[in-house]
Design an enzyme around this catalytic site. Structure first.
Site, PDB file in Angstrom:
ATOM      1  N   ASP A  84       0.846  -1.187   0.000  1.00 55.36           N
ATOM      2  CA  ASP A  84       0.000   0.000   0.000  1.00 55.36           C
ATOM      3  C   ASP A  84       0.892   1.253   0.000  1.00 55.36           C
ATOM      4  OD1 ASP A  84      -2.362   1.474   0.223  1.00 55.36           O
ATOM      5  OD2 ASP A  84      -2.403   1.344   2.419  1.00 55.36           O
ATOM      6  N   GLY A 178      -7.500   8.496   7.493  1.00 56.88           N
ATOM      7  CA  GLY A 178      -7.826   8.853   8.874  1.00 56.88           C
ATOM      8  C   GLY A 178      -9.240   9.398   8.960  1.00 56.88           C
ATOM      9  N   GLY A 206      -8.855   5.905   1.864  1.00 59.49           N
ATOM     10  CA  GLY A 206      -9.469   6.664   2.950  1.00 59.49           C
ATOM     11  C   GLY A 206     -10.901   6.230   3.224  1.00 59.49           C
TER      12      GLY A 206
HETATM   13  P1  13P Z   1      -8.234   5.003   6.207  1.00 60.58           P
HETATM   14  O1  13P Z   1      -7.169   4.847   7.220  1.00 60.58           O
HETATM   15  O2  13P Z   1      -8.817   6.361   6.190  1.00 60.58           O
HETATM   16  O3  13P Z   1      -9.284   3.950   6.320  1.00 60.58           O
HETATM   17  O4  13P Z   1      -7.550   4.831   4.767  1.00 60.58           O
HETATM   18  C1  13P Z   1      -6.895   3.649   4.458  1.00 60.58           C
HETATM   19  C2  13P Z   1      -6.193   3.727   3.163  1.00 60.58           C
HETATM   20  O5  13P Z   1      -6.601   4.416   2.247  1.00 60.58           O
HETATM   21  C3  13P Z   1      -4.973   2.936   2.999  1.00 60.58           C
HETATM   22  O6  13P Z   1      -4.383   3.114   1.757  1.00 60.58           O
END
Ligand code: 13P
Length: 281
Positions: A84, A178, A206
């Protein structure tokens, strides 16, 4: 079954649902996610940030841990192991060499030309791994770095897709990593234009804190992979804190860490149902 993302994303695109991308941090999280996705017969993408890979000991550790769990837990659903937000070609190379089946090269902070160049360098390294790229900028905090939202331009998405051979695209369209301050402002019009122009599975980063109706709307507008990290961290954190407060004499780490299992699994199941990936393995 450890696979890349290609088939699972194309099936999701065809059948209008999204595959959950759930970030992992340790053995226990990986186990809970695999067990719950298996119980719901849902494909899953295990997301590992560079920081999380380092925390767990490295890419080989993570890949071998996942392979061991698949074998011993008799997991039969399709599982992709995905880097990621790989920030460099080197990180993508290490993940591929370590046994990951998929990588994201996040060169979104560079100009379009450099982004395309780095994406192609990563594609040249692959032998069966899938590749995700990002255009624009997803805001918020990840692995301790914060950034502002920058909406992707449709023309840039078209240019990147034309000049690379990526498997899926993450156009930043207002989501943040977040928790959100207020309601997220996702640009669905652009999302639809990018979907039509590129014909690729789109990725929504996200995923934490986006209201259910907006998640469903995003899936209608071409999103086939939804990344969720903070929400599971939050659920685990609250459950474990409560357990420690209520059980000050317990010191067995297995009991403390697994105090988050039940609520995490419940949250994972709710996401699978929301994304429509139940029984799509
Ligand atoms: P969140 O932490 O907001 O759920 O986002 C995760 C994300 O997009 C990891 O690439």
């Amino acid at each position: 079954m450890l696979v890349n993302m290609q088939e699972m994303l194309l099936k999701a695109k065809k059948e209008n649902y999204a595959v959950p991308h759930l970030n992992i941090n340790n053995l226990e999280w990986t186990k809970y996610i695999l067990e719950e996705c298996q119980n719901n017969n849902s494909p899953v993408i295990l997301g590992v940030s560079e920081g999380a890979a380092k925390y767990m000991g490295g890419y080989h550790v993570v890949a071998n841990m996942v392979k061991g769990l698949l074998q011993d837990l008799k997991i039969t659903i399709p599982v992709a192991l995905h880097l990621d937000h790989g920030k460099t070609v080197k990180a993508c190379r290490e993940a591929i060499n370590g046994g990951f089946t998929s990588v994201m090269i996040d060169a979104s902070k560079y100009d379009l030309e450099t982004n395309i160049k780095m994406v192609n360098e990563v594609i040249d390294l692959t032998n069966g791994q899938t590749v995700e790229a990002e255009i624009g900028h997803i805001g918020g905090t990840e692995d301790e770095t914060s950034s502002e939202v920058a909406y992707a331009k449709v023309e840039d998405c078209i240019t990147l897709v034309k000049n690379t051979n990526i498997d899926c695209l993450a156009p930043a369209l207002g989501s943040v990593h977040g928790f959100y301050k207020g309601e997220p402002k996702l640009d669905f019009e652009k999302m639809e234009q990018i979907k039509t122009a590129t014909n690729l599975p789109l990725v929504l980063h996200g995923g934490t804190g986006i209201p259910d109706e907006l998640i469903k709307k995003a899936i209608k507008h071409g999103v086939c992979k939804i990344n969720i990290n903070t929400e599971l961290q939050d659920v685990w954190n609250k459950s474990v804190r409560r357990f420690i407060e209520e059980n000050p004499d317990v010191y067995d780490p297995r009991k403390i860490i697994s105090a988050g299992e039940k609520n995490m699994k419940e949250a994972i199941k709710n996401k699978i149902i929301l994304l429509g990936s139940q029984n799509k393995a």
